[in-house]
Write an enzyme that holds these catalytic residues in place. Structure first.
Site, PDB file in Angstrom:
ATOM      1  N   ASP A  20     -33.016 -50.523  -8.256  1.00  0.00           N
ATOM      2  CA  ASP A  20     -33.562 -50.641  -6.893  1.00  0.00           C
ATOM      3  C   ASP A  20     -32.735 -51.608  -6.044  1.00  0.00           C
ATOM      4  O   ASP A  20     -32.104 -52.523  -6.571  1.00  0.00           O
ATOM      5  CB  ASP A  20     -35.027 -51.112  -6.984  1.00  0.00           C
ATOM      6  CG  ASP A  20     -35.802 -50.811  -5.707  1.00  0.00           C
ATOM      7  OD1 ASP A  20     -35.323 -49.997  -4.878  1.00  0.00           O
ATOM      8  OD2 ASP A  20     -36.893 -51.390  -5.542  1.00  0.00           O
ATOM      9  N   ASN A  68     -39.611 -40.170  -3.985  1.00  0.00           N
ATOM     10  CA  ASN A  68     -38.460 -40.402  -3.107  1.00  0.00           C
ATOM     11  C   ASN A  68     -38.201 -39.249  -2.134  1.00  0.00           C
ATOM     12  O   ASN A  68     -37.421 -39.404  -1.184  1.00  0.00           O
ATOM     13  CB  ASN A  68     -37.194 -40.717  -3.922  1.00  0.00           C
ATOM     14  CG  ASN A  68     -37.186 -42.095  -4.549  1.00  0.00           C
ATOM     15  OD1 ASN A  68     -36.624 -42.307  -5.618  1.00  0.00           O
ATOM     16  ND2 ASN A  68     -37.806 -43.090  -3.910  1.00  0.00           N
TER      17      ASN A  68
HETATM   18  C1  IPE Z   1     -37.964 -46.750  -7.590  1.00  0.00           C
HETATM   19  O1  IPE Z   1     -37.529 -47.362  -6.446  1.00  0.00           O
HETATM   20  C2  IPE Z   1     -37.273 -45.427  -7.762  1.00  0.00           C
HETATM   21  C3  IPE Z   1     -35.870 -45.496  -8.162  1.00  0.00           C
HETATM   22  C4  IPE Z   1     -35.188 -46.591  -8.421  1.00  0.00           C
HETATM   23  C5  IPE Z   1     -35.210 -44.222  -8.283  1.00  0.00           C
HETATM   24  P1  IPE Z   1     -38.276 -47.163  -5.041  1.00  0.00           P
HETATM   25  O2  IPE Z   1     -37.468 -47.886  -4.029  1.00  0.00           O
HETATM   26  O3  IPE Z   1     -38.527 -45.726  -4.794  1.00  0.00           O
HETATM   27  O4  IPE Z   1     -39.670 -47.881  -5.305  1.00  0.00           O
HETATM   28  P2  IPE Z   1     -40.706 -48.492  -4.288  1.00  0.00           P
HETATM   29  O5  IPE Z   1     -40.882 -47.517  -3.170  1.00  0.00           O
HETATM   30  O6  IPE Z   1     -40.141 -49.799  -3.811  1.00  0.00           O
HETATM   31  O7  IPE Z   1     -41.938 -48.715  -5.098  1.00  0.00           O
HETATM   32  C1  IPE Z   2     -32.793 -47.473  -5.122  1.00  0.00           C
HETATM   33  O1  IPE Z   2     -32.494 -48.151  -3.955  1.00  0.00           O
HETATM   34  C2  IPE Z   2     -32.278 -46.050  -5.129  1.00  0.00           C
HETATM   35  C3  IPE Z   2     -33.333 -45.027  -5.007  1.00  0.00           C
HETATM   36  C4  IPE Z   2     -34.606 -45.251  -4.955  1.00  0.00           C
HETATM   37  C5  IPE Z   2     -32.882 -43.646  -4.951  1.00  0.00           C
HETATM   38  P1  IPE Z   2     -33.370 -47.981  -2.654  1.00  0.00           P
HETATM   39  O2  IPE Z   2     -32.807 -46.873  -1.837  1.00  0.00           O
HETATM   40  O3  IPE Z   2     -34.817 -47.851  -2.983  1.00  0.00           O
HETATM   41  O4  IPE Z   2     -33.077 -49.372  -1.939  1.00  0.00           O
HETATM   42  P2  IPE Z   2     -34.139 -50.296  -1.188  1.00  0.00           P
HETATM   43  O5  IPE Z   2     -35.279 -50.520  -2.117  1.00  0.00           O
HETATM   44  O6  IPE Z   2     -34.538 -49.560   0.053  1.00  0.00           O
HETATM   45  O7  IPE Z   2     -33.378 -51.553  -0.902  1.00  0.00           O
HETATM   46 MG    MG Z   3     -36.288 -49.209  -3.267  1.00  0.00          MG
END
Ligand code: IPE
Ligand code: IPE
Ligand code: MG
Length: 239
Positions: A20, A68
């Site tokens: 993340d 997502n």
């Molecule tokens: C979890 O991260 C999913 C992945 C790393 C693929 P998210 O960014 O989707 O999680 P939330 O929304 O902060 O819970």
């Molecule tokens: C994790 O990074 C990747 C996916 C969830 C696909 P994020 O895209 O969630 O990055 P933040 O949480 O917005 O910083």
């Molecule tokens: Mg995230």
């Protein structure tokens, strides 16, 4: 007082990573979120290599969750195209590191071209006997449990005492993969975000504030060291 010996310096067999913070990393540098995902893919490669060198048996990477899809289509398309490119181009990397690629997640909802690339990578690497990398793509923990229950029922199992914990475990996507010992989450959130709900019942968690693109092999080592010092009780009492 006796010194706690922790987890005996043990190496986790299976590590799961909630990768993340790509978007926040990009924003902190004045870049587009998509740049964060490109950089995150480089980190994934770096950590796969490090984990394989350390002797980890299984590494599950949370690539894209069932939630997502709520993101802008442009970001979703970008992530999917990155995954596709990676699967297509990285065969030499898998071969050199003896890495076997697998998938967990709902195939329904994934585009046919992505599914085809996943199947190709799985079959190209099926005889590699090093670390197994399980890509959690269109993955949700609740969705995975529901699909396991459906498989059990479709296999003729009825609702009754046969529907037990073992029956669910046997019907998960990759029943031969052991439960994760350690789950790492980058970017500082204290939540599961629907990752490995069933399998992580007794996993140890390691959460770091570092954004995923900044996560280095030495950070992975710090997580392994923290794991080695944990005392895993599984509900029992130790003296
Ligand atoms: C979890 O991260 C999913 C992945 C790393 C693929 P998210 O960014 O989707 O999680 P939330 O929304 O902060 O819970
Ligand atoms: C994790 O990074 C990747 C996916 C969830 C696909 P994020 O895209 O969630 O990055 P933040 O949480 O917005 O910083
Ligand atoms: Mg995230």
């Amino acid at each position: 007082m006796m010194k706690k010996e922790g987890n005996g310096g043990a190496l986790p067999r299976h590590v799961g990573i909630i990768m993340d913070g790509n978007g926040r990393w990009a924003r902190s540098k004045g870049l587009a979120r998509t740049n964060g995902h490109t950089e995150g893919l480089k980190t994934a490669r770096r950590i796969v290599e490090a984990a394989s060198r350390r002797g980890i048996g299984y590494l599950t990477l949370f690539v894209f969750s069932t939630e997502n899809w709520k993101r802008a289509a442009q970001e979703v398309d970008f992530i999917m195209s990155l995954v596709k490119q990676h699967l297509t181009r990285e065969f030499d990397f898998y071969r050199e590191n003896h890495i076997r690629i697998r998938h967990t997640g709902d195939k329904d909802g994934l585009a046919p071209d992505i599914l085809a690339e996943i199947e190709q990578a799985k079959s190209d690497t099926r005889n590699f006997e090093g670390m197994q990398v399980i890509l959690a793509l269109n993955y949700g923990g609740r969705n995975a449990i529901v699909r396991a229950a459906r498989r059990f029922l479709a296999g003729g199992g009825g609702v009754g005492p046969g529907l037990d914990e073992d029956a669910i475990t046997r019907n998960m996507d990759n029943p031969d993969v052991p439960d994760p010992d350690l789950i790492i989450r980058t970017a500082g959130e204290f939540r599961t975000s629907n990752f490995l709900l069933w399998e992580a019942a007794y996993s140890e968690y390691f959460i770091t504030d570092k954004f995923w693109p900044d996560f280095l092999a030495e950070d992975f080592d710090a997580a392994l060291a923290a794991y080695a010092a944990r005392e895993r009780r599984f509900g029992a009492i130790t003296t």
